[in-house]
Scaffold this active site. Structure first.
Site, PDB file in Angstrom:
ATOM      1  N   SER A   1       0.866  -1.190   0.000  1.00 19.90           N
ATOM      2  CA  SER A   1       0.000   0.000   0.000  1.00 19.90           C
ATOM      3  C   SER A   1       0.893   1.227   0.000  1.00 19.90           C
ATOM      4  CB  SER A   1      -0.891   0.028   1.247  1.00 19.90           C
ATOM      5  OG  SER A   1      -1.489   1.312   1.391  1.00 19.90           O
TER       6      SER A   1
ATOM      7  N   TYR B   1      -1.300  -1.628  10.398  1.00 20.65           N
ATOM      8  CA  TYR B   1      -1.453  -1.947   8.969  1.00 20.65           C
ATOM      9  C   TYR B   1      -0.227  -1.485   8.175  1.00 20.65           C
ATOM     10  CZ  TYR B   1      -3.693  -1.460   4.298  1.00 20.65           C
ATOM     11  OH  TYR B   1      -4.013  -1.511   2.966  1.00 20.65           O
TER      12      TYR B   1
HETATM   13  P1  NAD Z   1     -11.762  -5.483   1.092  1.00 22.08           P
HETATM   14  O1  NAD Z   1     -11.876  -5.385   2.565  1.00 22.08           O
HETATM   15  O2  NAD Z   1     -12.809  -4.846   0.251  1.00 22.08           O
HETATM   16  O3  NAD Z   1     -11.666  -7.030   0.683  1.00 22.08           O
HETATM   17  C1  NAD Z   1     -10.770  -7.864   1.355  1.00 22.08           C
HETATM   18  C2  NAD Z   1     -11.147  -9.316   1.105  1.00 22.08           C
HETATM   19  O4  NAD Z   1     -10.215 -10.115   1.837  1.00 22.08           O
HETATM   20  C3  NAD Z   1     -12.542  -9.673   1.605  1.00 22.08           C
HETATM   21  O5  NAD Z   1     -13.242 -10.423   0.626  1.00 22.08           O
HETATM   22  C4  NAD Z   1     -12.262 -10.481   2.872  1.00 22.08           C
HETATM   23  O6  NAD Z   1     -13.259 -11.462   3.131  1.00 22.08           O
HETATM   24  C5  NAD Z   1     -10.939 -11.117   2.520  1.00 22.08           C
HETATM   25  N1  NAD Z   1     -10.201 -11.533   3.716  1.00 22.08           N
HETATM   26  C6  NAD Z   1     -10.025 -10.857   4.873  1.00 22.08           C
HETATM   27  N2  NAD Z   1      -9.346 -11.592   5.751  1.00 22.08           N
HETATM   28  C7  NAD Z   1      -9.065 -12.767   5.141  1.00 22.08           C
HETATM   29  C8  NAD Z   1      -8.417 -13.958   5.548  1.00 22.08           C
HETATM   30  N3  NAD Z   1      -7.895 -14.089   6.775  1.00 22.08           N
HETATM   31  N4  NAD Z   1      -8.310 -14.967   4.661  1.00 22.08           N
HETATM   32  C9  NAD Z   1      -8.849 -14.868   3.424  1.00 22.08           C
HETATM   33  N5  NAD Z   1      -9.495 -13.763   2.988  1.00 22.08           N
HETATM   34  C10 NAD Z   1      -9.610 -12.740   3.845  1.00 22.08           C
HETATM   35  O7  NAD Z   1     -10.285  -4.975   0.731  1.00 22.08           O
HETATM   36  P2  NAD Z   1      -9.736  -4.112  -0.504  1.00 22.08           P
HETATM   37  O8  NAD Z   1      -9.973  -2.695  -0.204  1.00 22.08           O
HETATM   38  O9  NAD Z   1     -10.198  -4.703  -1.780  1.00 22.08           O
HETATM   39  O10 NAD Z   1      -8.172  -4.367  -0.341  1.00 22.08           O
HETATM   40  C11 NAD Z   1      -7.538  -5.451  -1.014  1.00 22.08           C
HETATM   41  C12 NAD Z   1      -6.037  -5.352  -0.828  1.00 22.08           C
HETATM   42  O11 NAD Z   1      -5.565  -4.112  -1.307  1.00 22.08           O
HETATM   43  C13 NAD Z   1      -5.564  -5.449   0.626  1.00 22.08           C
HETATM   44  O12 NAD Z   1      -4.317  -6.115   0.658  1.00 22.08           O
HETATM   45  C14 NAD Z   1      -5.395  -4.005   1.011  1.00 22.08           C
HETATM   46  O13 NAD Z   1      -4.489  -3.849   2.073  1.00 22.08           O
HETATM   47  C15 NAD Z   1      -4.851  -3.453  -0.287  1.00 22.08           C
HETATM   48  N6  NAD Z   1      -5.026  -2.016  -0.409  1.00 22.08           N
HETATM   49  C16 NAD Z   1      -6.282  -1.478  -0.428  1.00 22.08           C
HETATM   50  C17 NAD Z   1      -6.435  -0.109  -0.566  1.00 22.08           C
HETATM   51  C18 NAD Z   1      -7.783   0.542  -0.605  1.00 22.08           C
HETATM   52  O14 NAD Z   1      -7.851   1.773  -0.448  1.00 22.08           O
HETATM   53  N7  NAD Z   1      -8.859  -0.199  -0.838  1.00 22.08           N
HETATM   54  C19 NAD Z   1      -5.305   0.707  -0.684  1.00 22.08           C
HETATM   55  C20 NAD Z   1      -4.041   0.124  -0.656  1.00 22.08           C
HETATM   56  C21 NAD Z   1      -3.923  -1.240  -0.513  1.00 22.08           C
HETATM   57  C1  4PL Z   2      -3.962   6.521   0.893  1.00 26.68           C
HETATM   58  O1  4PL Z   2      -4.221   1.062   1.973  1.00 26.68           O
HETATM   59  O2  4PL Z   2      -3.488   3.710   0.647  1.00 26.68           O
HETATM   60  C2  4PL Z   2      -6.335   5.008   3.270  1.00 26.68           C
HETATM   61  C3  4PL Z   2      -6.670   2.525   3.838  1.00 26.68           C
HETATM   62  N1  4PL Z   2      -5.631   5.911   2.528  1.00 26.68           N
HETATM   63  O3  4PL Z   2      -5.933   1.399   3.344  1.00 26.68           O
HETATM   64  C4  4PL Z   2      -5.014   1.826   2.468  1.00 26.68           C
HETATM   65  C5  4PL Z   2      -4.692   5.488   1.670  1.00 26.68           C
HETATM   66  C6  4PL Z   2      -6.071   3.665   3.163  1.00 26.68           C
HETATM   67  C7  4PL Z   2      -4.396   4.141   1.516  1.00 26.68           C
HETATM   68  C8  4PL Z   2      -5.108   3.239   2.317  1.00 26.68           C
END
Ligand code: NAD
Ligand code: 4PL
Length: 243
Positions: free
Chosen positions: A136, A149
């Site tokens: 991230s 995180y």
């Molecule tokens: P989300 O919460 O919408 O979806 C996460 C999914 O992971 C869900 O379907 C959940 O059931 C599953 N999950 C959670 N714990 C689990 C476990 N122990 N085993 C198997 N599955 C599990 O998340 P998202 O926003 O789509 O984020 C996806 C990835 O992208 C993550 O690694 C997150 O850290 C990263 N990320 C997200 C953002 C953002 O702003 N959305 C930004 C940077 C990075």
């Molecule tokens: C810029 O990975 O990348 C909030 C929450 N803001 O999880 C993230 C920023 C969030 C991010 C993320």
């Protein structure tokens, strides 16, 4: 069909959000995709026509072992592993107790270790593999209310580097993709959704990021043609981290 024809992939946490967009993109490019998620019903529903859903808690060694074994049993190999499953918390540093710290580390960092540990074995035997870990851009920004995180994601990137060094000799690349704030079911269900306006001001491209903005970066690193790229972090955040 496309650049991932005949490839077999696992995408963790792919019942929704960025993971689902990645699973769809890999399938569009021709891969057979195992959608692994702790939400078993969601995983079934999200699985592309060529592939299957699987209930997997990535922080459970037994589950991860079974995930890799069942994938190889069903499709004969594992070419691509995308570690996307994570918990995205929102907790002020003072309120992060040890139990919450451990929970975030267990799913985000330990989970990535476990999937790489078991997932790299069939890759090593085949002499080919592509591992992509979701980091991230918070590891560059030190974004507040995410200290545990941020630590887990920093660990994921550092682990990516170390693993790339050790398993490159088997034809396996290991890279990470670092999204910025992205509209997903998880984000929209919690306080991070309030940050879009602020984040957009920091981006070079002033619009809200969506899951489909992230998936192509993962698909590139998961492709055969990315074979000279390893140990890297591809930041996909509309240039927020330039500021
Ligand atoms: P989300 O919460 O919408 O979806 C996460 C999914 O992971 C869900 O379907 C959940 O059931 C599953 N999950 C959670 N714990 C689990 C476990 N122990 N085993 C198997 N599955 C599990 O998340 P998202 O926003 O789509 O984020 C996806 C990835 O992208 C993550 O690694 C997150 O850290 C990263 N990320 C997200 C953002 C953002 O702003 N959305 C930004 C940077 C990075
Ligand atoms: C810029 O990975 O990348 C909030 C929450 N803001 O999880 C993230 C920023 C969030 C991010 C993320």
């Amino acid at each position: 069909m496309g650049k991932l024809d005949d490839r077999v992939a696992i995408v963790t946490g792919a019942a929704q959000g960025i993971g689902k967009a990645i699973a769809d993109k890999l399938a569009d490019e021709g891969a057979t995709v195992v959608v692994a998620d702790i939400n078993g019903e969601g995983a079934q529903a999200a699985a592309p026509a060529r592939g299957m859903g699987m209930q997997v808690d990535t922080s459970s060694e037994e589950d991860v072992k079974r995930m890799v074994a069942d994938t190889v049993a069903a499709y004969g190999k594992l070419d691509i592993l995308v570690n996307n499953a994570a918990i995205v918390p929102f907790t002020a540093w003072d309120d992060v107790d040890f139990a919450e710290w451990r929970r975030i580390m267990a799913v985000n960092l330990d989970g990535t270790f476990l999937t790489c540990h078991y997932g790299h074995k069939p890759m090593r035997e085949a002499g080919y593999g592509r591992i992509v870990n979701l980091a991230s851009n918070v590891i560059l920004a030190g974004t507040p209310n995410l200290a545990h995180y941020v630590a887990s994601k920093g660990g994921i990137f550092a682990f990516t580097r170390a693993l790339a060094r050790e398993i490159g000799q088997y034809g396996i690349t290991v890279n990470s993709v670092a999204p910025g704030l992205t509209e997903t079911e998880g984000v929209m269900a919690g306080p991070h959704k309030e940050a879009f306006e602020f984040v957009q001001m920091l981006q070079c491209i002033p619009r809200r990021g969506v899951a489909a903005d992230i998936a192509p970066a993962v698909a590139f690193l998961a492709s055969e043609e990315a074979g000279w790229v390893t140990g890297q972090m591809l930041v996909a955040d509309a240039g927020m981290s330039h500021n």
